[in-house]
Design an enzyme around this catalytic site. Sequence first.
Site, PDB file in Angstrom:
ATOM      1  N   SER A 198       0.647  -1.090   0.213  1.00 53.02           N
ATOM      2  CA  SER A 198       0.231  -0.186   0.069  1.00 53.02           C
ATOM      3  C   SER A 198       0.482   1.087  -0.296  1.00 53.02           C
ATOM      4  O   SER A 198       2.048   1.102   0.629  1.00 53.02           O
ATOM      5  CB  SER A 198      -0.559  -0.104   1.318  1.00 53.02           C
ATOM      6  OG  SER A 198      -1.591   1.445   1.558  1.00 53.02           O
ATOM      7  N   LYS A 216       0.462  -3.403   4.490  1.00 51.53           N
ATOM      8  CA  LYS A 216      -0.334  -4.101   3.768  1.00 51.53           C
ATOM      9  C   LYS A 216       0.063  -5.014   2.822  1.00 51.53           C
ATOM     10  O   LYS A 216       1.767  -4.767   2.355  1.00 51.53           O
ATOM     11  CB  LYS A 216      -1.526  -3.294   3.255  1.00 51.53           C
ATOM     12  CG  LYS A 216      -2.378  -2.503   3.486  1.00 51.53           C
ATOM     13  CD  LYS A 216      -3.709  -3.445   4.443  1.00 51.53           C
ATOM     14  CE  LYS A 216      -4.336  -3.690   2.961  1.00 51.53           C
ATOM     15  NZ  LYS A 216      -5.169  -3.006   3.055  1.00 51.53           N
TER      16      LYS A 216
END
Length: 471
Positions: free
Chosen positions: A289, A295
């Site tokens: 991300s 992420k």
Amino acid sequence: MQRGRRDDRGAPVSTLWHGRFEGGPAADLLAFTVSLDYDRRLAADDLAGSRAHVRGLGRAGLLTDDEVGVVLAALDRVEDELRSGSFTFEPTDEDIHTAIERRVTALAGPAGAKLHTGRSRNDQVATDLRLWTKRELTEVARRVVALQRTLLDRAGEVGPAYLPGYTHLQRAQPVALAHHLLAHGWALARDVDRLVDCRRRLDVSPLGAGALAGSSLPLDPDATADDLGFAGRFENSLDAVSDRDFVAEALFALSLLAVHLSRMGEEIILWSTDEFGFARLDDAYATGSSMLPQKKNPDIAELARGKAGRVIGDLTGVLATLKGLPLSYNRDLQEDKEPLFDAVDQVSLALTAMSGLYGSLTFDVERMQQAADSPYAAAIDLAELLVEQGTPFRDAHALVGALVRDSLERHVPLAELVEAHPDLGAAGAALLEPGHPVTRRTTPGGAGPTPLVAQLDRFTRRLDADAERIG
Ligand code: ARG
């Protein structure tokens, strides 16, 4: 309104149809009708079609041997120029067919001007597109087999691992992980079958159909079909130039294949969530991300899912284009190419990316097995134990169902209730042991380790046979 375009000397710019026209084409017309940007992908097939046509003209005595040689040499030269990037396109080159013929005529003079004898762009473009599709579907099918081999390899690797099998996305019964992976493999086997089948049906040469009616010249469509490696020639010239069934069929085969990849992608998306935790993505096949440092995202799987919508759009677009067309060729048919090219491109990319994704996935077998080891997942085994003792299945189903409800409502372990039941007892409780239920799926094609041995063998043989069939 624009006046027709004229060249430096004030003459109308030249087109393939300049004889009938006093004026040249408007720039607006050219801008709207041009297809060169995308149909230049047909260049190699157009050259192949032209070579076969020229040889046919030679056999028919319409070109001398010398002329055939001169035109073939010009076609070779055009091929070199296209390959090296030295080919210059003119603003009036509507499509790749026009561009190549213009250049051949410039290079080969009067002999070049004979290239289009007995031919129309209508049979020419249909020929080119069939050659292109035949080759590309072969390539797509090979990529499907590569993905199937990845699934097979993974299935061989995971041994006796099992996970919950789902219906309604609710845990249903434990199944071998290899069995689960091969479920996708068999769906892909049907895709291969469809691609090969589509390729067989499109293997018909339209060359010699002319604009729509054939020719007065002594052409031999059988011989040019043979020269181009087609299995046969058209039966009806009108049908030959207006038929795009093969485009629609190829797009359907690609759409369903894309749907399968989408479903496989969806599964990886689920499996890689914290909630499921059945699989971990390899760094090389995941994205991060831009904002959230922790992420790790399954973008390949998501795009496999997303591309399916686009490919289905390619199919429905072509069907809509075809549905109202009167016989025979209509310019609408030019709209067949972009969706077909797009679908082949997108599905090809998705197949390769999904092979990499599957090949690099880490399965969390412990977590899968834990999720499958709920004693409730063995409820059917309890019912089948009662059936073996002579209880009608409907009664056995009700009896076990009541035990499950009792266990859930009173928070008593199911094993305890089973053990205490006079018809189930210790034999029943043994069925609930972790890892046991999956071994009881013994019927052919079933999810247990015994039928899996045969399935792996059959799948391997099917793959080898398909690889051979694809060629
Ligand atoms: N670019 C055209 C196509 O893709 C070639 C055929 C043009 N034929 C015609 N009669 N204008 O269909």
